[in-house]
Design a protein around this motif. Structure first.
Motif, PDB file in Angstrom:
ATOM      1  N   SER A 120       0.826  -1.213   0.000  1.00  0.00           N
ATOM      2  CA  SER A 120       0.000   0.000   0.000  1.00  0.00           C
ATOM      3  C   SER A 120       0.855   1.254   0.000  1.00  0.00           C
ATOM      4  CB  SER A 120      -0.921   0.003   1.230  1.00  0.00           C
ATOM      5  OG  SER A 120      -1.807  -1.093   1.212  1.00  0.00           O
ATOM      6  N   LEU A 121       1.927   1.256   0.817  1.00  0.00           N
ATOM      7  CA  LEU A 121       2.831   2.409   0.856  1.00  0.00           C
ATOM      8  C   LEU A 121       3.519   2.599  -0.488  1.00  0.00           C
ATOM      9  CD1 LEU A 121       4.273   4.655   2.407  1.00  0.00           C
ATOM     10  CD2 LEU A 121       5.944   2.947   3.171  1.00  0.00           C
ATOM     11  N   GLY A 122       3.988   1.491  -1.064  1.00  0.00           N
ATOM     12  CA  GLY A 122       4.627   1.592  -2.372  1.00  0.00           C
ATOM     13  C   GLY A 122       3.669   2.103  -3.435  1.00  0.00           C
ATOM     14  N   ILE A 181     -18.624  -1.104  -0.060  1.00  0.00           N
ATOM     15  CA  ILE A 181     -18.228   0.253   0.327  1.00  0.00           C
ATOM     16  C   ILE A 181     -16.957   0.724  -0.371  1.00  0.00           C
ATOM     17  CG2 ILE A 181     -19.290  -0.011   2.588  1.00  0.00           C
ATOM     18  CD1 ILE A 181     -16.491  -0.166   3.794  1.00  0.00           C
ATOM     19  N   GLY A 182     -16.287  -0.172  -1.102  1.00  0.00           N
ATOM     20  CA  GLY A 182     -15.086   0.243  -1.822  1.00  0.00           C
ATOM     21  C   GLY A 182     -15.308   1.433  -2.740  1.00  0.00           C
ATOM     22  N   PRO A 183     -16.314   1.379  -3.629  1.00  0.00           N
ATOM     23  CA  PRO A 183     -16.554   2.529  -4.508  1.00  0.00           C
ATOM     24  C   PRO A 183     -16.918   3.801  -3.744  1.00  0.00           C
ATOM     25  CG  PRO A 183     -17.648   0.566  -5.352  1.00  0.00           C
ATOM     26  CD  PRO A 183     -17.163   0.226  -3.974  1.00  0.00           C
ATOM     27  N   THR A 184     -17.669   3.678  -2.653  1.00  0.00           N
ATOM     28  CA  THR A 184     -18.041   4.857  -1.876  1.00  0.00           C
ATOM     29  C   THR A 184     -16.813   5.492  -1.233  1.00  0.00           C
ATOM     30  OG1 THR A 184     -20.131   3.765  -1.347  1.00  0.00           O
ATOM     31  CG2 THR A 184     -19.569   5.718  -0.075  1.00  0.00           C
ATOM     32  N   ALA A 185     -15.994   4.663  -0.592  1.00  0.00           N
ATOM     33  CA  ALA A 185     -14.780   5.171   0.040  1.00  0.00           C
ATOM     34  C   ALA A 185     -13.843   5.771  -1.003  1.00  0.00           C
ATOM     35  CB  ALA A 185     -14.085   4.048   0.804  1.00  0.00           C
ATOM     36  N   GLY A 186     -13.703   5.088  -2.137  1.00  0.00           N
ATOM     37  CA  GLY A 186     -12.834   5.601  -3.189  1.00  0.00           C
ATOM     38  C   GLY A 186     -13.327   6.919  -3.746  1.00  0.00           C
ATOM     39  N   GLY A 187     -14.628   7.028  -3.964  1.00  0.00           N
ATOM     40  CA  GLY A 187     -15.186   8.278  -4.482  1.00  0.00           C
ATOM     41  C   GLY A 187     -14.980   9.434  -3.526  1.00  0.00           C
ATOM     42  N   TRP A 188     -15.164   9.186  -2.227  1.00  0.00           N
ATOM     43  CA  TRP A 188     -14.981  10.258  -1.234  1.00  0.00           C
ATOM     44  C   TRP A 188     -13.523  10.695  -1.180  1.00  0.00           C
ATOM     45  CZ3 TRP A 188     -12.226  11.246   3.205  1.00  0.00           C
ATOM     46  CH2 TRP A 188     -12.662  12.332   3.974  1.00  0.00           C
ATOM     47  N   LEU A 189     -12.603   9.735  -1.184  1.00  0.00           N
ATOM     48  CA  LEU A 189     -11.178  10.071  -1.110  1.00  0.00           C
ATOM     49  C   LEU A 189     -10.725  10.834  -2.354  1.00  0.00           C
ATOM     50  CD1 LEU A 189      -9.836   6.723   0.387  1.00  0.00           C
ATOM     51  CD2 LEU A 189      -9.781   8.976   1.500  1.00  0.00           C
ATOM     52  N   LEU A 190     -11.222  10.430  -3.525  1.00  0.00           N
ATOM     53  CA  LEU A 190     -10.845  11.131  -4.753  1.00  0.00           C
ATOM     54  C   LEU A 190     -11.391  12.549  -4.787  1.00  0.00           C
ATOM     55  CD1 LEU A 190     -11.322   8.317  -7.407  1.00  0.00           C
ATOM     56  CD2 LEU A 190      -9.169   9.388  -6.758  1.00  0.00           C
ATOM     57  N   GLN A 191     -12.551  12.742  -4.180  1.00  0.00           N
ATOM     58  CA  GLN A 191     -13.153  14.068  -4.173  1.00  0.00           C
ATOM     59  C   GLN A 191     -12.375  15.033  -3.275  1.00  0.00           C
ATOM     60  OE1 GLN A 191     -17.486  14.314  -4.342  1.00  0.00           O
ATOM     61  NE2 GLN A 191     -17.461  15.745  -2.619  1.00  0.00           N
ATOM     62  N   SER A 194      -5.788  13.259  -3.527  1.00  0.00           N
ATOM     63  CA  SER A 194      -5.290  12.681  -4.771  1.00  0.00           C
ATOM     64  C   SER A 194      -5.542  11.176  -4.775  1.00  0.00           C
ATOM     65  CB  SER A 194      -3.787  12.944  -4.916  1.00  0.00           C
ATOM     66  OG  SER A 194      -3.058  12.162  -3.990  1.00  0.00           O
ATOM     67  N   TRP A 195      -5.262  10.524  -5.918  1.00  0.00           N
ATOM     68  CA  TRP A 195      -5.515   9.091  -6.016  1.00  0.00           C
ATOM     69  C   TRP A 195      -4.635   8.281  -5.058  1.00  0.00           C
ATOM     70  CZ3 TRP A 195      -1.292   6.191  -7.201  1.00  0.00           C
ATOM     71  CH2 TRP A 195      -0.267   6.782  -7.930  1.00  0.00           C
ATOM     72  N   SER A 196      -3.499   8.830  -4.635  1.00  0.00           N
ATOM     73  CA  SER A 196      -2.639   8.107  -3.696  1.00  0.00           C
ATOM     74  C   SER A 196      -3.355   7.799  -2.384  1.00  0.00           C
ATOM     75  CB  SER A 196      -1.379   8.934  -3.395  1.00  0.00           C
ATOM     76  OG  SER A 196      -0.594   9.092  -4.551  1.00  0.00           O
ATOM     77  N   ALA A 197      -4.362   8.601  -2.056  1.00  0.00           N
ATOM     78  CA  ALA A 197      -5.060   8.426  -0.776  1.00  0.00           C
ATOM     79  C   ALA A 197      -5.795   7.096  -0.704  1.00  0.00           C
ATOM     80  CB  ALA A 197      -6.051   9.571  -0.565  1.00  0.00           C
ATOM     81  N   ILE A 198      -6.201   6.533  -1.847  1.00  0.00           N
ATOM     82  CA  ILE A 198      -6.934   5.268  -1.789  1.00  0.00           C
ATOM     83  C   ILE A 198      -6.030   4.114  -1.352  1.00  0.00           C
ATOM     84  CG2 ILE A 198      -8.592   6.017  -3.518  1.00  0.00           C
ATOM     85  CD1 ILE A 198      -7.197   4.284  -5.550  1.00  0.00           C
ATOM     86  N   PHE A 199      -4.717   4.307  -1.436  1.00  0.00           N
ATOM     87  CA  PHE A 199      -3.771   3.320  -0.922  1.00  0.00           C
ATOM     88  C   PHE A 199      -3.232   3.719   0.450  1.00  0.00           C
ATOM     89  CE2 PHE A 199      -3.352   3.293  -5.620  1.00  0.00           C
ATOM     90  CZ  PHE A 199      -3.907   2.050  -5.838  1.00  0.00           C
ATOM     91  N   ALA A 200      -2.963   5.003   0.639  1.00  0.00           N
ATOM     92  CA  ALA A 200      -2.420   5.465   1.922  1.00  0.00           C
ATOM     93  C   ALA A 200      -3.394   5.242   3.061  1.00  0.00           C
ATOM     94  CB  ALA A 200      -2.048   6.949   1.823  1.00  0.00           C
ATOM     95  N   VAL A 201      -4.697   5.257   2.779  1.00  0.00           N
ATOM     96  CA  VAL A 201      -5.689   5.079   3.836  1.00  0.00           C
ATOM     97  C   VAL A 201      -5.575   3.714   4.502  1.00  0.00           C
ATOM     98  CG1 VAL A 201      -7.518   4.114   2.375  1.00  0.00           C
ATOM     99  CG2 VAL A 201      -8.119   5.497   4.388  1.00  0.00           C
ATOM    100  N   ASN A 202      -4.960   2.745   3.799  1.00  0.00           N
ATOM    101  CA  ASN A 202      -4.793   1.414   4.381  1.00  0.00           C
ATOM    102  C   ASN A 202      -3.823   1.402   5.561  1.00  0.00           C
ATOM    103  OD1 ASN A 202      -6.446   0.314   2.383  1.00  0.00           O
ATOM    104  ND2 ASN A 202      -4.731  -0.177   1.032  1.00  0.00           N
ATOM    105  N   LEU A 203      -2.845   2.319   5.555  1.00  0.00           N
ATOM    106  CA  LEU A 203      -1.745   2.236   6.518  1.00  0.00           C
ATOM    107  C   LEU A 203      -2.185   2.370   7.971  1.00  0.00           C
ATOM    108  CD1 LEU A 203       0.926   4.209   4.457  1.00  0.00           C
ATOM    109  CD2 LEU A 203       0.631   1.731   4.649  1.00  0.00           C
TER     110      LEU A 203
END
Length: 520
Positions: A120-122, A181-191, A194-203
């Motif tokens: 996820s970090l990578g 909830i994946g699409p919902t979480a992804g849509g909120w983070l993108l709004q 940046s797109w990196s947040a959809i991976f950084a949120v896992n940490l």
């Protein structure tokens, strides 16, 4: 021990496993030790670990347009950004589950989460599509170790059948919730980021799970540690990886193309060699005798078929919400939440139905409900509104929720304690293959029908997304005409794919009712 005695021992164990009564239907045993007072906290850690893994199977989908723009890549690279995770995940599940049985499921869980976190970090720090694809594969390695370990630890921790069934219901609800909830979480983070947040949120989630797991997840090792089967592990990885790759690529290459047929033939050969190696081995990674158990096989197939339907209809429904009904990624995700709620409602309800009427009744009822929801979905047309899809997805999700916990409990109760890790891996492998196959088959039917239905030479005739983009730049009357034509074509294709899925689910429900034993 002589070879004859050893063979008889394995045969007796396999027979006993095939004749075992489901845990939800058997009298409660008297455990030698009182249940761990921390067990419900353990379940919370397991569910948190499961959630972050399952969410990542769908959260990336809503970021595809953003990734295409920011990384300047085409459709092939975008496909692999999505599929690298699924491919590696599916390919490694069986060997990872076996290693968990051998070295400790708690170690597999912690190690898998660490690998998943590193991936996820990578991925969050990636600057090119190639880097992102590689790190998505690393995340798939971690998921392959962690996900079957969550179910195996749960099975070992909850020794009272009624409590185990309840815990599996909660696990199943979280599993279904993660997909929704994946699409919902992804849509909120993108709004908001940046797109990196959809991976950084896992940490931070992984950090919490690891710290809590250190204190709350008990050691769990097979009573008789199985010997390693490196040949079987390599063949299983190669066979499942090739099969998953063939399914993923079939939509682009064509299901009847030479390249697709060669890939499926290669997968069949590798899996046949794997099966032969397991039958000859005196310490097989996967006891193929389990599949002679009608309970085990019927329940595993039921899970696969339902996730075939869930993956496929979610794939086309996401496009309908965004490209036909015009919702933003976040708006589409929010409108998918009622389906997630119905999975959460259905999972504990399925446990209660199973406790009263038996697993067969619960599984069959759930599959019939899901088939009805899918059939209702297929009545849609190009001008159908959100309410229709809400009812269809809610009914389908309720059916999936009703089925999941009793089906998984049936699979796990068919296994001896030494094989819960590999059994969990089998269950998750069938589930993953069902999801990948559903996206590929239903997506392919929808796309092919769309292309053939659109008038020749029409702008945007290659995909519904392209039509939506073209309509954006046309005058209002022309844009409306293109939108109507494209919507009718795509929904017609989606209807064909979903009604075929409804028929498959219905047939599986009948077969499940026939082959699963009733309540004793």
């Amino acid at each position: 021990m002589s070879a004859t005695t050893e063979t008889q021992t394995r045969t007796t164990a396999s027979t006993n496993a095939s004749q075992a009564v489901p845990a939800s239907q058997a009298p409660a045993p008297r455990p030698s030790e009182p249940p761990d007072r921390r067990r419900w906290w353990t379940l919370a850690v397991l569910c948190l670990s499961l959630l972050v893994i399952v969410v990542d199977t769908t959260i990336v989908n809503v970021a595809i347009p953003t990734l295409a723009s920011d990384l300047h890549v085409g459709s092939t690279a975008l496909t692999w950004i999505v599929d690298a995770y699924t491919l590696v995940f599916a390919a490694l599940l069986l060997p990872a589950g076996s290693l968990g049985d051998r070295f400790g499921r708690h170690h597999a869980l912690a190690g898998g989460l660490l690998i998943f976190g590193a991936g996820s970090l990578g991925a969050a720090l990636s600057t090119t599509a190639t880097e992102l694809i590689v790190w998505r594969g690393v995340m798939g390695i971690g998921a392959a170790f962690a996900m079957p370990a969550t179910m195996a630890v749960l099975t070992a921790t909850f020794t009272v059948p009624a409590e185990r069934a309840k815990a599996l219901g909660i696990w199943s609800a979280v599993s279904g919730l993660g997909v929704a909830i994946g699409p919902t979480a992804g849509g909120w983070l993108l709004q908001h980021y940046s797109w990196s947040a959809i991976f950084a949120v896992n940490l931070p989630i992984i950090a919490i799970a690891l710290i809590a797991g250190h204190f709350l997840v008990p050691p769990s090792v097979a009573p008789h540690r199985p010997r390693l089967d490196p040949v079987g592990a390599v063949l299983a990885t190669a066979g499942l990886g090739t099969l998953t790759y063939a399914i993923i690529q079939a939509s682009d290459s064509g299901w009847g193309s030479t390249s697709t047929l060669v890939r499926f033939a290669a997968a069949a050969v590798l899996l046949a060699v794997f099966a032969a190696s397991q039958l000859r081995s005196d310490h097989p990674m996967l006891d193929l005798g389990l599949f002679r158990n009608a309970r085990f096989t019927s329940a595993a197939v039921a899970v696969m078929v339902l996730f075939f339907g869930l993956g496929g209809y979610t794939f086309v429904l996401t496009q309908i919400y965004q490209f036909i009904l015009g919702y933003s990624p976040l708006g589409a995700g929010v409108r998918s939440l009622p389906a997630a709620v119905m999975i959460m409602v259905g999972a504990p309800l399925g446990t209660r139905v199973a406790a009263r009427f038996g697993n067969r009744a619960a599984i069959t009822t759930g599959m019939l409900t899901a088939a009805a929801g899918l059939a209702f979905f297929a009545l849609a047309s190009g001008d159908t509104g959100y309410a229709h899809y809400l009812i269809a997805s809610a009914a389908t999700s309720l059916g999936i929720g009703l089925t999941m916990a009793p089906a998984i409990e049936t699979v796990m109760s068919s296994l001896p304690p030494a094989k819960t890790g590999i059994g969990s891996a089998v269950s998750n492998t069938t589930r993953n293959l069902g999801t990948v196959l559903g996206v590929a088959v239903i997506g392919s039917i929808a796309a092919t029908t769309y292309t053939r239905t659109m008038p020749s030479g029409t702008a945007g005739s290659d995909s519904i997304g392209a039509a939506a983009a073209v309509a954006h730049h046309l005058p209002a009357p022309a844009a409306q005409a293109l939108h109507t034509t494209a919507s009718d074509a795509f929904v017609h294709g989606a209807d064909l794919g979903v009604i075929a899925t409804a028929a498959i689910v219905l047939i599986t429900a009948v077969l499940t009712f026939r082959h699963l034993p009733g309540k004793h």
